[in-house]
Design an enzyme around this catalytic site. Sequence first.
Site, PDB file in Angstrom:
ATOM      1  N   CYS A  56      59.604   6.057 -14.987  1.00  0.00           N
ATOM      2  CA  CYS A  56      58.918   6.893 -16.174  1.00  0.00           C
ATOM      3  C   CYS A  56      58.081   8.152 -15.916  1.00  0.00           C
ATOM      4  O   CYS A  56      57.471   8.611 -16.987  1.00  0.00           O
ATOM      5  CB  CYS A  56      58.240   5.917 -16.919  1.00  0.00           C
ATOM      6  SG  CYS A  56      59.029   4.317 -17.113  1.00  0.00           S
ATOM      7  N   SER A  60      54.065  -5.250 -11.941  1.00  0.00           N
ATOM      8  CA  SER A  60      54.211  -3.900 -12.371  1.00  0.00           C
ATOM      9  C   SER A  60      52.959  -3.528 -13.286  1.00  0.00           C
ATOM     10  O   SER A  60      52.476  -2.479 -13.330  1.00  0.00           O
ATOM     11  CB  SER A  60      55.225  -3.569 -13.002  1.00  0.00           C
ATOM     12  OG  SER A  60      55.557  -4.315 -14.397  1.00  0.00           O
ATOM     13  N   GLU A  82      65.629   8.177 -16.407  1.00  0.00           N
ATOM     14  CA  GLU A  82      66.188   6.991 -15.356  1.00  0.00           C
ATOM     15  C   GLU A  82      67.300   6.225 -16.188  1.00  0.00           C
ATOM     16  O   GLU A  82      67.374   5.080 -15.669  1.00  0.00           O
ATOM     17  CB  GLU A  82      64.932   6.247 -14.977  1.00  0.00           C
ATOM     18  CG  GLU A  82      64.232   5.418 -16.232  1.00  0.00           C
ATOM     19  CD  GLU A  82      63.124   4.587 -15.667  1.00  0.00           C
ATOM     20  OE1 GLU A  82      63.311   3.706 -15.038  1.00  0.00           O
ATOM     21  OE2 GLU A  82      61.876   4.551 -16.248  1.00  0.00           O
ATOM     22  N   HIS A  95      50.751   6.195 -20.518  1.00  0.00           N
ATOM     23  CA  HIS A  95      52.065   5.773 -20.343  1.00  0.00           C
ATOM     24  C   HIS A  95      52.183   4.500 -21.291  1.00  0.00           C
ATOM     25  O   HIS A  95      51.322   3.871 -21.004  1.00  0.00           O
ATOM     26  CB  HIS A  95      52.644   5.554 -19.059  1.00  0.00           C
ATOM     27  CG  HIS A  95      54.158   5.014 -18.902  1.00  0.00           C
ATOM     28  ND1 HIS A  95      55.138   5.382 -19.920  1.00  0.00           N
ATOM     29  CD2 HIS A  95      54.298   3.877 -18.439  1.00  0.00           C
ATOM     30  CE1 HIS A  95      56.272   4.587 -19.623  1.00  0.00           C
ATOM     31  NE2 HIS A  95      55.840   3.554 -18.724  1.00  0.00           N
TER      32      HIS A  95
HETATM   33  N1  CAA Z   1      49.647 -15.006 -29.480  1.00  0.00           N
HETATM   34  C1  CAA Z   1      48.996 -13.971 -29.041  1.00  0.00           C
HETATM   35  N2  CAA Z   1      49.108 -13.449 -27.769  1.00  0.00           N
HETATM   36  C2  CAA Z   1      50.035 -14.185 -26.892  1.00  0.00           C
HETATM   37  C3  CAA Z   1      50.654 -15.256 -27.355  1.00  0.00           C
HETATM   38  C4  CAA Z   1      50.380 -15.762 -28.633  1.00  0.00           C
HETATM   39  N3  CAA Z   1      51.150 -16.857 -29.183  1.00  0.00           N
HETATM   40  N4  CAA Z   1      51.413 -15.634 -26.145  1.00  0.00           N
HETATM   41  C5  CAA Z   1      51.206 -14.814 -25.150  1.00  0.00           C
HETATM   42  N5  CAA Z   1      50.249 -13.825 -25.602  1.00  0.00           N
HETATM   43  C6  CAA Z   1      49.939 -12.559 -25.017  1.00  0.00           C
HETATM   44  C7  CAA Z   1      49.416 -13.157 -23.316  1.00  0.00           C
HETATM   45  O1  CAA Z   1      48.445 -13.648 -23.229  1.00  0.00           O
HETATM   46  C8  CAA Z   1      49.741 -11.649 -22.965  1.00  0.00           C
HETATM   47  O2  CAA Z   1      48.569 -10.912 -23.164  1.00  0.00           O
HETATM   48  P1  CAA Z   1      47.468 -10.632 -21.959  1.00  0.00           P
HETATM   49  O3  CAA Z   1      48.072  -9.773 -21.028  1.00  0.00           O
HETATM   50  O4  CAA Z   1      46.392  -9.765 -22.627  1.00  0.00           O
HETATM   51  O5  CAA Z   1      46.768 -11.765 -21.428  1.00  0.00           O
HETATM   52  C9  CAA Z   1      50.799 -10.949 -23.486  1.00  0.00           C
HETATM   53  O6  CAA Z   1      50.956 -11.905 -24.864  1.00  0.00           O
HETATM   54  C10 CAA Z   1      52.198 -11.255 -22.864  1.00  0.00           C
HETATM   55  O7  CAA Z   1      52.196 -12.381 -22.746  1.00  0.00           O
HETATM   56  P2  CAA Z   1      52.662 -12.809 -21.014  1.00  0.00           P
HETATM   57  O8  CAA Z   1      51.946 -12.187 -19.964  1.00  0.00           O
HETATM   58  O9  CAA Z   1      52.859 -14.365 -21.004  1.00  0.00           O
HETATM   59  O10 CAA Z   1      54.248 -12.278 -21.195  1.00  0.00           O
HETATM   60  P3  CAA Z   1      55.385 -12.346 -20.265  1.00  0.00           P
HETATM   61  O11 CAA Z   1      55.338 -13.050 -19.232  1.00  0.00           O
HETATM   62  O12 CAA Z   1      56.623 -12.717 -21.097  1.00  0.00           O
HETATM   63  O13 CAA Z   1      55.942 -10.704 -19.962  1.00  0.00           O
HETATM   64  C11 CAA Z   1      55.939  -8.443 -19.435  1.00  0.00           C
HETATM   65  C12 CAA Z   1      55.117  -9.551 -20.183  1.00  0.00           C
HETATM   66  C13 CAA Z   1      55.535  -8.710 -17.842  1.00  0.00           C
HETATM   67  C14 CAA Z   1      55.257  -7.141 -19.763  1.00  0.00           C
HETATM   68  C15 CAA Z   1      57.233  -8.439 -19.649  1.00  0.00           C
HETATM   69  O14 CAA Z   1      57.299  -8.046 -21.028  1.00  0.00           O
HETATM   70  C16 CAA Z   1      57.929  -7.378 -18.547  1.00  0.00           C
HETATM   71  O15 CAA Z   1      58.392  -7.523 -17.692  1.00  0.00           O
HETATM   72  N6  CAA Z   1      58.338  -6.087 -19.218  1.00  0.00           N
HETATM   73  C17 CAA Z   1      58.937  -5.104 -18.696  1.00  0.00           C
HETATM   74  C18 CAA Z   1      57.986  -4.634 -17.392  1.00  0.00           C
HETATM   75  C19 CAA Z   1      56.980  -3.687 -17.783  1.00  0.00           C
HETATM   76  O16 CAA Z   1      56.969  -3.194 -18.878  1.00  0.00           O
HETATM   77  N7  CAA Z   1      55.987  -3.401 -17.335  1.00  0.00           N
HETATM   78  C20 CAA Z   1      54.802  -2.297 -17.271  1.00  0.00           C
HETATM   79  C21 CAA Z   1      54.481  -1.614 -16.118  1.00  0.00           C
HETATM   80  S1  CAA Z   1      55.864  -0.798 -15.335  1.00  0.00           S
HETATM   81  C22 CAA Z   1      55.790   0.662 -16.058  1.00  0.00           C
HETATM   82  O17 CAA Z   1      55.085   1.186 -16.827  1.00  0.00           O
HETATM   83  C23 CAA Z   1      57.200   1.273 -16.138  1.00  0.00           C
HETATM   84  C24 CAA Z   1      58.125   0.754 -17.424  1.00  0.00           C
HETATM   85  O18 CAA Z   1      58.077   1.573 -18.357  1.00  0.00           O
HETATM   86  C25 CAA Z   1      58.852  -0.333 -17.200  1.00  0.00           C
END
Ligand code: CAA
Length: 392
Positions: free
Chosen positions: A111, A201, A79, A233
Amino acid sequence: MNIGIDKIGFATAQYMLNMDDLAESRNVDPDKYSKGLLLNNLSITPVNDDIVTLGASAAKSILSDQDKEDIDMVIVATESSVDQSKAAATWIHHLLGIQPFARSIEMKEACYSATAALDYARLHVQKHPESKVLVIAADVARYGTNTPGEPTQGAGSIAMLISKDPRIMLLNDNSVAQTRDIMDFWRPNYSTTPFVNGIYSTKQYLSMLKTTWEEFQKRFETSLADFSAFCFHVPFPKLALKGFNKVMDKNLPEELQAKLKDNFEKSILYSKQVGNMYTGSLYLGLLSLLENSENLAAGDNIALFSYGSGAVAEIFTGTLVNGFKDMLQPSRLESLKNRIKLSVEEYEKLFFEEVEVDSEGNATVADYKTGAFALKEIREHQRIYGEVNDNK
Ligand code: CAA
């Protein structure tokens, strides 16, 4: 006929970003990345390293001269296309010196598409038993600085040689795919970085895993008890862990639960160091499992969950064959330490640098460190690739 994965190769960028450094720079608790996402380092590609160079490097590491004579199809799943018309597979076919009478194409569905490519390859070999098919999954996952997706970037490629009587894993004729028309992650033609509804997602990933796995078990009258490992994945390892917890059956004997858990941990070792490889991530997980697990044997079944945003998911299975360990490296964790560590400032410059094409369509391309191949220049809008240290 037995058809499956005969060889697997891997290539990633020569540069990396440490997650603690990124956390400090973004005023984030480092535990969020190391424990919340289960990530330690990300591979960072420079401007002269892309899906063509990564894909060709991964394939070069496994192909013999005989393979290059036998391959009659090259499929690149990606992609991160570098051209809207010309398939990356045509450059790779040339760079590797594969015999001319081959079909070379590119496939896309976020992906997921390497999984469709594997199935196409399997069907092709079924029809033409002497053929070998080169399937390459190559991507650069780039979200942009200071975005929620930034800690889940990465880059790399997996190359798989599909043939009859494979020496690593049979691809079984049992799979269930599912499609949902959703906007969880997408990249319109006018944008160099994707748009993403991050939390949505992750929910879709887990929901499609649950429903596809239920359907798979029903259709094939099987259950987790029939498997030694489950690969997922891996956009970031914590999401794969959530997937693993979703399919885990607490009624299984404790010994089997422990084996599955241990194999899951082995399957995310490489992703923790590389980050997201989009199409290649599932297969990097498979490679990490096979090269690091100490409890797998010939005849063991492995379930694989493929997910591509947009969205398509698929669960399929493989069976390990005698001598599979001989076709692998013991572990690549040490060699991943040889990547050049970037400061956050250097990463911001390197990862987001773009080739500037002049009015005639020409550009020089900076000569950063790459694998076996590099983008050398752009001449009259044509990307010119070559082998590293090749002065022709
Ligand atoms: N200590 C320990 N853990 C902590 C922490 C701390 N101080 N602060 C936060 N965390 C944890 C949270 O509790 C959370 O864990 P859980 O989900 O188990 O509760 C984790 O860290 C992530 O925290 P947030 O959810 O608050 O993170 P975020 O809002 O900043 O974003 C995300 C996380 C949504 C994955 C972001 O990185 C993102 O948008 N990534 C791209 C999209 C993606 O990868 N999607 C996956 C599915 S889509 C797909 O698979 C296709 C592809 O490859 C993209």
